[in-house]
Design an enzyme around this catalytic site. Structure first.
Site, PDB file in Angstrom:
ATOM      1  N   ARG A  80      -4.202   6.465   1.962  1.00 59.99           N
ATOM      2  CA  ARG A  80      -5.214   5.425   2.204  1.00 59.99           C
ATOM      3  C   ARG A  80      -6.213   5.838   3.272  1.00 59.99           C
ATOM      4  O   ARG A  80      -7.372   5.432   3.246  1.00 59.99           O
ATOM      5  CB  ARG A  80      -4.525   4.117   2.588  1.00 59.99           C
ATOM      6  CG  ARG A  80      -5.476   2.917   2.627  1.00 59.99           C
ATOM      7  CD  ARG A  80      -4.684   1.620   2.753  1.00 59.99           C
ATOM      8  NE  ARG A  80      -5.545   0.461   2.610  1.00 59.99           N
ATOM      9  CZ  ARG A  80      -5.815  -0.387   3.593  1.00 59.99           C
ATOM     10  NH1 ARG A  80      -5.268  -0.236   4.781  1.00 59.99           N
ATOM     11  NH2 ARG A  80      -6.602  -1.427   3.383  1.00 59.99           N
ATOM     12  N   ILE A  95     -12.071  -2.362   1.737  1.00 60.54           N
ATOM     13  CA  ILE A  95     -10.961  -1.758   1.013  1.00 60.54           C
ATOM     14  C   ILE A  95      -9.874  -2.825   1.014  1.00 60.54           C
ATOM     15  O   ILE A  95      -9.579  -3.421   2.061  1.00 60.54           O
ATOM     16  CB  ILE A  95     -10.497  -0.432   1.663  1.00 60.54           C
ATOM     17  CG1 ILE A  95      -9.333   0.175   0.871  1.00 60.54           C
ATOM     18  CG2 ILE A  95     -10.156  -0.597   3.115  1.00 60.54           C
ATOM     19  CD1 ILE A  95      -8.925   1.575   1.345  1.00 60.54           C
ATOM     20  N   SER A  96      -9.316  -3.099  -0.142  1.00 59.53           N
ATOM     21  CA  SER A  96      -8.374  -4.209  -0.279  1.00 59.53           C
ATOM     22  C   SER A  96      -7.102  -3.991   0.523  1.00 59.53           C
ATOM     23  O   SER A  96      -6.660  -2.861   0.751  1.00 59.53           O
ATOM     24  CB  SER A  96      -7.998  -4.412  -1.745  1.00 59.53           C
ATOM     25  OG  SER A  96      -9.115  -4.808  -2.487  1.00 59.53           O
ATOM     26  N   GLN A  97      -6.498  -5.095   0.892  1.00 60.05           N
ATOM     27  CA  GLN A  97      -5.201  -5.097   1.561  1.00 60.05           C
ATOM     28  C   GLN A  97      -4.179  -4.445   0.625  1.00 60.05           C
ATOM     29  O   GLN A  97      -4.133  -4.764  -0.566  1.00 60.05           O
ATOM     30  CB  GLN A  97      -4.826  -6.551   1.850  1.00 60.05           C
ATOM     31  CG  GLN A  97      -3.487  -6.767   2.453  1.00 60.05           C
ATOM     32  CD  GLN A  97      -3.189  -8.254   2.619  1.00 60.05           C
ATOM     33  OE1 GLN A  97      -3.991  -9.115   2.267  1.00 60.05           O
ATOM     34  NE2 GLN A  97      -2.022  -8.529   3.148  1.00 60.05           N
ATOM     35  N   PRO A  98      -3.347  -3.524   1.104  1.00 63.03           N
ATOM     36  CA  PRO A  98      -2.369  -2.865   0.241  1.00 63.03           C
ATOM     37  C   PRO A  98      -1.459  -3.831  -0.527  1.00 63.03           C
ATOM     38  O   PRO A  98      -1.110  -3.560  -1.678  1.00 63.03           O
ATOM     39  CB  PRO A  98      -1.576  -1.986   1.207  1.00 63.03           C
ATOM     40  CG  PRO A  98      -2.572  -1.641   2.256  1.00 63.03           C
ATOM     41  CD  PRO A  98      -3.375  -2.909   2.434  1.00 63.03           C
TER      42      PRO A  98
END
Length: 116
Positions: A42, A68-71
């Site tokens: 990431r 960037i999206s939350q995992p």
């Protein structure tokens, strides 16, 4: 900063492992999805300013007012797709490319489109 006895690699491994454990407790149970997230660096998709936070379970800003999206969200969305090794996936809104990279570890083909 890592503790004096830790190397930067150990610290990154610890953060990665902590993230995967958090994803499991958040409902991501598919081993393929967990392995894909764990194996997708990431930090390569995060701006330099946020490198220290790359393995946190949080959304982070990227260019053009995007994030960037939350995992956890990436994991839950990917798990909900039930992607198989022969799947073809169309992703609309590539953003940083992180979700695309995770999907590419599971699906045969991933097509992704971004307007920026």
């Amino acid at each position: 900063m890592p503790a004096p006895s830790e190397s930067p690699e150990d610290d990154a491994e610890t953060r990665r492992a902590r993230l995967v454990l958090g994803l499991r407790s958040g409902g991501v149970t598919d081993p393929k999805v967990l392995a894909a997230i764990e194996g997708t660096p990431r930090d390569l998709f995060v701006p330099d300013l946020f490198q220290e936070r790359a393995w946190e379970d949080s959304a982070l800003p990227i260019a053009c007012g995007q994030t960037i999206s939350q995992p956890l969200i990436v994991g839950l969305m990917t798990q909900a797709l039930n992607v198989e090794g022969r799947s073809r996936v169309l992703e609309i809104g590539t953003g940083s490319g992180y979700q695309t990279a995770v999907l590419a570890k599971i699906a045969r083909y991933v097509y992704s489109v971004e307007r920026y």
